[in-house]
Design a protein around this motif. Structure first.
Motif, mmCIF file in Angstrom:
data_model
loop_
_atom_site.group_PDB
_atom_site.id
_atom_site.type_symbol
_atom_site.label_atom_id
_atom_site.label_comp_id
_atom_site.label_asym_id
_atom_site.label_seq_id
_atom_site.Cartn_x
_atom_site.Cartn_y
_atom_site.Cartn_z
ATOM 1 N N PRO A 126 -8.801 1.323 -5.541
ATOM 2 C CA PRO A 126 -8.413 2.496 -4.739
ATOM 3 C C PRO A 126 -6.927 2.835 -4.854
ATOM 4 O O PRO A 126 -6.554 4.013 -4.882
ATOM 5 N N LEU A 127 -6.073 1.812 -4.923
ATOM 6 C CA LEU A 127 -4.636 2.082 -5.031
ATOM 7 C C LEU A 127 -4.303 2.711 -6.383
ATOM 8 O O LEU A 127 -3.494 3.653 -6.470
ATOM 9 N N VAL A 128 -4.921 2.211 -7.458
ATOM 10 C CA VAL A 128 -4.711 2.817 -8.775
ATOM 11 C C VAL A 128 -5.160 4.276 -8.770
ATOM 12 O O VAL A 128 -4.475 5.166 -9.293
ATOM 13 N N ALA A 129 -6.317 4.537 -8.148
ATOM 14 C CA ALA A 129 -6.818 5.909 -8.077
ATOM 15 C C ALA A 129 -5.851 6.814 -7.313
ATOM 16 O O ALA A 129 -5.629 7.972 -7.694
ATOM 17 N N GLU A 130 -5.260 6.302 -6.248
ATOM 18 C CA GLU A 130 -4.303 7.096 -5.472
ATOM 19 C C GLU A 130 -3.045 7.383 -6.290
ATOM 20 O O GLU A 130 -2.500 8.496 -6.241
ATOM 21 N N LEU A 131 -2.579 6.403 -7.044
ATOM 22 C CA LEU A 131 -1.411 6.627 -7.893
ATOM 23 C C LEU A 131 -1.695 7.690 -8.948
ATOM 24 O O LEU A 131 -0.866 8.577 -9.198
ATOM 25 N N VAL A 132 -2.870 7.612 -9.556
ATOM 26 C CA VAL A 132 -3.245 8.616 -10.564
ATOM 27 C C VAL A 132 -3.329 9.998 -9.915
ATOM 28 O O VAL A 132 -2.876 11.003 -10.485
ATOM 29 N N ARG A 133 -3.908 10.071 -8.707
ATOM 30 C CA ARG A 133 -4.035 11.354 -8.008
ATOM 31 C C ARG A 133 -2.668 11.985 -7.774
ATOM 32 O O ARG A 133 -2.520 13.220 -7.798
ATOM 33 N N ARG A 134 -1.666 11.134 -7.563
ATOM 34 C CA ARG A 134 -0.317 11.631 -7.300
ATOM 35 C C ARG A 134 0.471 11.907 -8.580
ATOM 36 O O ARG A 134 1.651 12.266 -8.513
ATOM 37 N N GLY A 135 -0.145 11.695 -9.737
ATOM 38 C CA GLY A 135 0.530 12.027 -10.990
ATOM 39 C C GLY A 135 1.270 10.892 -11.647
ATOM 40 O O GLY A 135 2.011 11.114 -12.621
ATOM 41 N N VAL A 136 1.102 9.660 -11.148
ATOM 42 C CA VAL A 136 1.701 8.494 -11.807
ATOM 43 C C VAL A 136 0.846 8.136 -13.026
ATOM 44 O O VAL A 136 -0.385 8.116 -12.945
ATOM 45 N N ARG A 145 0.816 -1.218 0.000
ATOM 46 C CA ARG A 145 0.000 0.000 0.000
ATOM 47 C C ARG A 145 0.851 1.271 0.000
ATOM 48 O O ARG A 145 0.353 2.359 -0.258
ATOM 49 N N GLU A 146 2.142 1.125 0.326
ATOM 50 C CA GLU A 146 3.060 2.270 0.310
ATOM 51 C C GLU A 146 3.683 2.500 -1.064
ATOM 52 O O GLU A 146 4.550 3.378 -1.223
ATOM 53 N N LEU A 147 3.246 1.764 -2.080
ATOM 54 C CA LEU A 147 3.797 1.945 -3.421
ATOM 55 C C LEU A 147 3.739 3.400 -3.893
ATOM 56 O O LEU A 147 4.710 3.890 -4.485
ATOM 57 N N PRO A 148 2.638 4.134 -3.670
ATOM 58 C CA PRO A 148 2.623 5.532 -4.120
ATOM 59 C C PRO A 148 3.764 6.365 -3.556
ATOM 60 O O PRO A 148 4.236 7.302 -4.220
ATOM 61 N N GLU A 149 4.235 6.050 -2.347
ATOM 62 C CA GLU A 149 5.350 6.802 -1.776
ATOM 63 C C GLU A 149 6.685 6.450 -2.428
ATOM 64 O O GLU A 149 7.661 7.207 -2.312
ATOM 65 N N GLN A 150 6.754 5.311 -3.105
ATOM 66 C CA GLN A 150 7.994 4.881 -3.746
ATOM 67 C C GLN A 150 8.125 5.420 -5.169
ATOM 68 O O GLN A 150 9.210 5.380 -5.747
ATOM 69 N N LEU A 151 7.033 5.909 -5.723
ATOM 70 C CA LEU A 151 7.031 6.466 -7.072
ATOM 71 C C LEU A 151 6.850 7.971 -6.992
ATOM 72 O O LEU A 151 6.680 8.532 -5.909
ATOM 73 N N ARG A 152 6.864 8.651 -8.129
ATOM 74 C CA ARG A 152 6.717 10.103 -8.129
ATOM 75 C C ARG A 152 5.928 10.536 -9.352
ATOM 76 O O ARG A 152 5.775 9.776 -10.328
ATOM 77 N N ALA A 153 5.420 11.730 -9.310
ATOM 78 C CA ALA A 153 4.646 12.269 -10.428
ATOM 79 C C ALA A 153 5.485 12.241 -11.695
ATOM 80 O O ALA A 153 6.662 12.618 -11.680
ATOM 81 N N GLY A 154 4.876 11.768 -12.776
ATOM 82 C CA GLY A 154 5.579 11.654 -14.048
ATOM 83 C C GLY A 154 6.109 10.273 -14.335
ATOM 84 O O GLY A 154 6.466 9.982 -15.486
ATOM 85 N N ASP A 155 6.193 9.398 -13.331
ATOM 86 C CA ASP A 155 6.563 8.005 -13.584
ATOM 87 C C ASP A 155 5.463 7.323 -14.388
ATOM 88 O O ASP A 155 4.277 7.651 -14.253
#
Length: 399
Positions: A236-246, A82-92
């Motif tokens: 929900p995890l996909v939505a969170e990644l998209v929200r963060r710009g992934v 669930r911490e995957l969004p913290e390991q990636l960044r916007a634009g990945d």
């Protein structure tokens, strides 16, 4: 380990794209030459108790309730998935395989012998590559000699298939080309079940083997075995990644039957990289705005098959016999999210091409020490570049 690699000796691996006449021929064994190339982990031993025997939602709170091992260069850290969004960044860019897992195992008989047929791949000529397995009780199967040519396999509902010739160069090859009387997708929907290996506890519903990214193919094609790296993703995890710009870039590669007993390289497989995915990956790489992270070895194989020697991805569709090794390297992929593989698996050569030999060794030693779980229902491994040691435009991640 003897490994059949297309274009051994530094030549370009053969890939059939949409405009290639090779698409009209049936695929055979991957590659025309063999090289001996050992994985970085040949001596590693994974205890049997570290095999994930049931889906994670039967062990915890949900699909994303698995652990995430992160390798950044040679540094290793431990996280929840669930911490995957913290390991990636916007634009990945996460490149995902949309292939649907098929209920590819069907009971059958060859004369008086009971067999289980694993439907692997539909050939360009309409035939299917199949593997015959020996029932071992409790829903699991064991290896069985291939063939013989001309054998008739009786299937449920009065259907049948006829074995014609092996895919591999040896007469005892696991996979054989077969003529099938009826449309296989309909046969599988009615009589099939997911392929299961002996390290799992029991049969699971087909839904357990399908990912959030899977979509139906118009012709009923799909994967004999799940592209399992994407299994922990939830809506929900996909939505969170998209929200963060992934960003997400879809492609498809229909996986064939792997082997639980012999770690040969993959057979040729059907893939498609759409124009939109090629454009997005090229744009991100040209701008230097993010990293291209493949979700699964299947996504690496498809994307690298569509990349030229110049590192530019072009829309492509057809068969690929590409085997990614440290010698060949990677041209497009910066990172990889994947499961944990057996130490002798040829997939580890691809991981070494992305991560580097020492980084891969350190990651797997940490996974063993922390008792991560292996196989398709297990934990996952995120491989990212050590950006302090690599130039931003470096095409190779070998160290």
């Amino acid at each position: 380990m003897a490994l059949a690699v297309p274009g051994a000796g530094g030549a370009e691996p053969a890939t059939a794209a949409a405009d290639s006449p090779a698409l009209n021929a049936r695929p055979g064994w991957a590659g025309t030459a063999a090289v001996a190339e050992a994985t970085a982990l040949e001596a590693l031993r994974v205890p049997e108790e570290l095999s994930a025997r049931v889906p994670t939602e039967q062990r915890g709170a949900g699909r994303d309730d698995v652990r995430l091992l992160v390798s950044r260069g040679r540094a290793v850290t431990h996280h929840a998935f669930r911490e995957l969004p913290e390991q990636l960044r916007a634009g990945d860019v996460l490149v995902v395989n949309t292939s649907m897992t098929l209920p590819a195992a069907v009971n059958g008989r060859v004369g008086g012998e009971r067999v289980v047929v694993h439907f692997s791949t539909r050939g360009a000529d309409g035939r299917w590559a199949v593997e015959l397995r020996a029932p071992r009780g409790a829903g699991v199967t064991g290896p069985r000699p291939g063939g013989p040519a001309g054998a008739v396999v009786r299937l449920p509902g009065g259907r049948a298939l006829v074995l014609e010739e092996p895919l591999g160069p040896a007469a005892g090859a696991r996979l054989w080309w077969a003529q099938v009387q009826d449309r296989v997708p309909e046969l599988l929907r009615r009589y099939g079940r997911p392929i299961r290996y002996g390290y799992t506890d029991r049969d699971q519903p087909l839904s357990a083997y399908r990912t959030v990214f899977a979509v139906d193919s118009p012709d009923g094609s799909g994967s004999a075995e799940m592209p399992s790296a994407a299994r922990p993703f939830t809506v929900p995890l996909v939505a969170e990644l998209v929200r963060r710009g992934v960003l997400f870039a879809p492609l498809s590669l229909h996986t064939g039957v792997a082997s639980a007993e012999a770690h040969e390289p993959p057979y040729p497989e059907r893939f498609a990289v759409p124009a939109a995915t090629a454009w997005l990956v090229n744009a991100v790489r040209a701008a230097g705005s993010g990293r291209v992270v493949a979700v699964g070895t299947t996504a690496v194989r498809a994307l690298e098959s569509a990349a030229g020697a110049d590192g530019v991805v072009r829309p492509a569709e057809g068969w690929t016999d590409l085997v990614v090794t440290p010698r060949r390297g990677v041209r497009v992929v910066d990172g990889l999210l994947t499961g944990l593989h057996e130490p002798q698996a040829s997939h580890l050569l691809m991981l070494e091409a992305v991560a580097g030999r020492e980084a891969l060794r350190r990651g797997y030693e940490a996974a063993l020490q922390e008792r991560y779980l292996w196989h398709e229902f297990g934990d996952v491994h995120l491989i990212l570049p050590d950006e302090e040691r690599n130039a931003p435009d470096c095409f190779s991640n070998e160290w």
